[in-house]
Design a protein around this motif. Structure first.
Motif, PDB file in Angstrom:
ATOM      1  N   ILE A   1     -46.753  41.937   7.532  1.00  0.00           N
ATOM      2  CA  ILE A   1     -47.690  42.099   9.134  1.00  0.00           C
ATOM      3  C   ILE A   1     -47.688  43.940   9.309  1.00  0.00           C
ATOM      4  O   ILE A   1     -46.799  44.166   9.430  1.00  0.00           O
ATOM      5  N   PRO A   2     -48.888  44.170   9.552  1.00  0.00           N
ATOM      6  CA  PRO A   2     -48.860  46.321  10.049  1.00  0.00           C
ATOM      7  C   PRO A   2     -48.325  45.734  12.169  1.00  0.00           C
ATOM      8  O   PRO A   2     -48.660  44.680  12.287  1.00  0.00           O
ATOM      9  N   LEU A   3     -47.299  45.779  12.584  1.00  0.00           N
ATOM     10  CA  LEU A   3     -46.810  45.838  13.711  1.00  0.00           C
ATOM     11  C   LEU A   3     -47.969  45.881  14.799  1.00  0.00           C
ATOM     12  O   LEU A   3     -47.628  47.490  15.268  1.00  0.00           O
ATOM     13  N   ASP A   4     -48.548  44.864  15.172  1.00  0.00           N
ATOM     14  CA  ASP A   4     -49.557  45.210  15.873  1.00  0.00           C
ATOM     15  C   ASP A   4     -49.503  43.347  16.217  1.00  0.00           C
ATOM     16  O   ASP A   4     -50.187  43.087  15.208  1.00  0.00           O
ATOM     17  N   ALA A   5     -49.418  43.393  17.823  1.00  0.00           N
ATOM     18  CA  ALA A   5     -49.945  41.784  18.037  1.00  0.00           C
ATOM     19  C   ALA A   5     -51.204  41.235  17.588  1.00  0.00           C
ATOM     20  O   ALA A   5     -50.955  40.106  16.686  1.00  0.00           O
ATOM     21  N   LYS A   6     -52.122  41.906  17.484  1.00  0.00           N
ATOM     22  CA  LYS A   6     -53.743  41.538  17.153  1.00  0.00           C
ATOM     23  C   LYS A   6     -53.605  41.046  15.477  1.00  0.00           C
ATOM     24  O   LYS A   6     -54.473  39.982  15.244  1.00  0.00           O
TER      25      LYS A   6
END
Length: 155
Positions: free
Chosen positions: A104-109
């Motif tokens: 997953i792209p590294l962003d909490a959302k």
């Protein structure tokens, strides 16, 4: 590592590994204490033997890393049939297509919907995913080209 073993949807999170930055660890403990409805533990380092035994207690490896050259913990997780939820900053790609986890792209959302999917996953779906993870690890471990590349690397 995430665990839903009892399948009654209680979240259990164990952080395993070196705890080298005391100030950061204090901050992590403070944040963990603010999470209700979850058991969060900081276990520190473990021997390889301890780690080998621990895998049976986990349902997913959660590793939103900023970068890995290879990701030995990811390989170890798959080898134990534990699907992974990792960032896209590793060489492990297209995991969802392979049925072994998510990169997953590294962003909490971006992680929240996947973690909710893990949380809501039926036991039989998790079992299938675990089998795929283990089979992928076997395929990689028995790949003669990878074995030869490793021999060359370690010479």
């Amino acid at each position: 590592y995430l665990s839903f073993k009892d399948w009654n949807w209680t979240l259990k999170v164990d952080f395993v590994g070196a705890q080298q930055n005391e100030a950061f660890l204090v901050k992590c403990h403070s944040l963990a204490n603010q999470v209700s409805g979850a058991t969060i533990r900081f276990l520190g380092e473990r021997t390889p033997q301890e780690l080998d035994e621990m895998w049976a207690y986990y349902d997913f490896l959660y590793l939103p890393t900023r970068g890995e050259n290879f990701g030995h913990a990811i390989a170890e997780s798959l080898n134990h049939g534990v699907p992974v939820v990792i960032s896209d900053r590793t060489p492990w790609k297209n995991l969802s297509d392979k049925g072994v986890g998510w990169d997953i792209p590294l962003d909490a959302k971006n992680f929240e919907p996947v973690l909710l999917q893990c949380h809501r996953m039926e036991e039989n779906e998790h079992k299938t995913m675990s089998e795929c993870a283990y089979n992928m690890a076997l395929t990689l471990l028995n790949d003669p080209q990878r074995m030869q590349a490793s021999r060359v690397l370690f010479r």
